[in-house]
Design a protein around this motif. Sequence first.
Motif, mmCIF file in Angstrom:
data_model
loop_
_atom_site.group_PDB
_atom_site.id
_atom_site.type_symbol
_atom_site.label_atom_id
_atom_site.label_comp_id
_atom_site.label_asym_id
_atom_site.label_seq_id
_atom_site.Cartn_x
_atom_site.Cartn_y
_atom_site.Cartn_z
ATOM 1 N N GLY A 26 -1.440 42.272 39.185
ATOM 2 C CA GLY A 26 -2.642 41.683 39.764
ATOM 3 C C GLY A 26 -3.172 40.557 38.900
ATOM 4 O O GLY A 26 -2.482 40.039 38.041
ATOM 5 N N SER A 27 -4.438 40.232 39.114
ATOM 6 C CA SER A 27 -5.076 39.107 38.419
ATOM 7 C C SER A 27 -5.545 39.521 37.020
ATOM 8 O O SER A 27 -6.734 39.486 36.704
ATOM 9 C CB SER A 27 -6.257 38.596 39.234
ATOM 10 O OG SER A 27 -5.835 38.190 40.521
ATOM 11 N N ILE A 28 -4.567 39.858 36.185
ATOM 12 C CA ILE A 28 -4.866 40.358 34.845
ATOM 13 C C ILE A 28 -4.859 39.211 33.855
ATOM 14 O O ILE A 28 -3.855 38.511 33.733
ATOM 15 C CB ILE A 28 -3.838 41.422 34.419
ATOM 16 C CG1 ILE A 28 -3.855 42.595 35.408
ATOM 17 C CG2 ILE A 28 -4.130 41.916 33.008
ATOM 18 C CD1 ILE A 28 -2.707 43.568 35.225
ATOM 19 N N PHE A 29 -5.964 39.015 33.155
ATOM 20 C CA PHE A 29 -6.015 37.989 32.122
ATOM 21 C C PHE A 29 -5.463 38.536 30.811
ATOM 22 O O PHE A 29 -4.686 37.861 30.142
ATOM 23 C CB PHE A 29 -7.446 37.492 31.926
ATOM 24 C CG PHE A 29 -7.583 36.482 30.820
ATOM 25 C CD1 PHE A 29 -8.132 36.831 29.598
ATOM 26 C CD2 PHE A 29 -7.142 35.186 31.002
ATOM 27 C CE1 PHE A 29 -8.241 35.900 28.571
ATOM 28 C CE2 PHE A 29 -7.244 34.237 29.984
ATOM 29 C CZ PHE A 29 -7.798 34.605 28.778
ATOM 30 N N SER A 30 -5.877 39.746 30.465
ATOM 31 C CA SER A 30 -5.346 40.365 29.258
ATOM 32 C C SER A 30 -5.444 41.882 29.356
ATOM 33 O O SER A 30 -6.266 42.418 30.100
ATOM 34 C CB SER A 30 -6.095 39.890 28.006
ATOM 35 O OG SER A 30 -7.438 40.317 28.041
ATOM 36 N N ILE A 31 -4.565 42.537 28.600
ATOM 37 C CA ILE A 31 -4.556 44.001 28.542
ATOM 38 C C ILE A 31 -5.130 44.418 27.196
ATOM 39 O O ILE A 31 -4.547 44.117 26.151
ATOM 40 C CB ILE A 31 -3.133 44.541 28.735
ATOM 41 C CG1 ILE A 31 -2.606 44.155 30.121
ATOM 42 C CG2 ILE A 31 -3.117 46.052 28.555
ATOM 43 C CD1 ILE A 31 -1.157 44.531 30.363
ATOM 44 N N ASN A 32 -6.252 45.080 27.219
ATOM 45 C CA ASN A 32 -6.933 45.468 25.986
ATOM 46 C C ASN A 32 -6.404 46.788 25.434
ATOM 47 O O ASN A 32 -6.443 47.019 24.224
ATOM 48 C CB ASN A 32 -8.432 45.559 26.231
ATOM 49 C CG ASN A 32 -8.976 44.279 26.848
ATOM 50 O OD1 ASN A 32 -8.664 43.174 26.405
ATOM 51 N ND2 ASN A 32 -9.770 44.415 27.908
ATOM 52 N N GLY A 33 -5.920 47.628 26.305
ATOM 53 C CA GLY A 33 -5.363 48.905 25.893
ATOM 54 C C GLY A 33 -4.885 49.654 27.105
ATOM 55 O O GLY A 33 -5.389 49.446 28.212
ATOM 56 N N MET A 34 -3.898 50.505 26.915
ATOM 57 C CA MET A 34 -3.389 51.341 28.005
ATOM 58 C C MET A 34 -3.095 52.729 27.456
ATOM 59 O O MET A 34 -2.927 52.908 26.241
ATOM 60 C CB MET A 34 -2.125 50.740 28.627
ATOM 61 C CG MET A 34 -2.366 49.410 29.331
ATOM 62 S SD MET A 34 -0.892 48.757 30.160
ATOM 63 C CE MET A 34 -0.787 49.825 31.598
ATOM 64 N N GLY A 35 -3.040 53.682 28.353
ATOM 65 C CA GLY A 35 -2.773 55.032 27.881
ATOM 66 C C GLY A 35 -2.406 55.980 28.989
ATOM 67 O O GLY A 35 -2.383 55.609 30.170
#
Length: 122
Positions: A26-35
Amino acid sequence: QVQLVESGGGLVQPGGSLRLSCAASGSIFSINGMGWYRQAPGKQRELVAAITSGGSTNYADSVKGRFTISRDNAKIYLQMNSLKPEDTAVYYCNADLTIKKNMFSYYNQEYWGQGTQVTVSA
């Protein structure tokens, strides 16, 4: 529209392995964290493992040494080894994302996947 799509759950015998995948799109600018979180019947949802944008990882004590979280761009994986019956749960992908609303506007939002069932049983 942002989506988290999980795959890789299933039925496995005690001591076996599974690998979960989660892809963010999608319209993701940045990923700050995932889990990864999990929720067993009658229990609260709990953190299993997390990875920051810088690659730092964090694990629940119950899975340390058995589970490994990794990330490749907008995908994360959870390698689960030496599975135990108590690992049985619905596993959910979670992402803290910065979304591009338009050319000058961004916002942070948390997203969840639909969940994938992991069953560890003989």
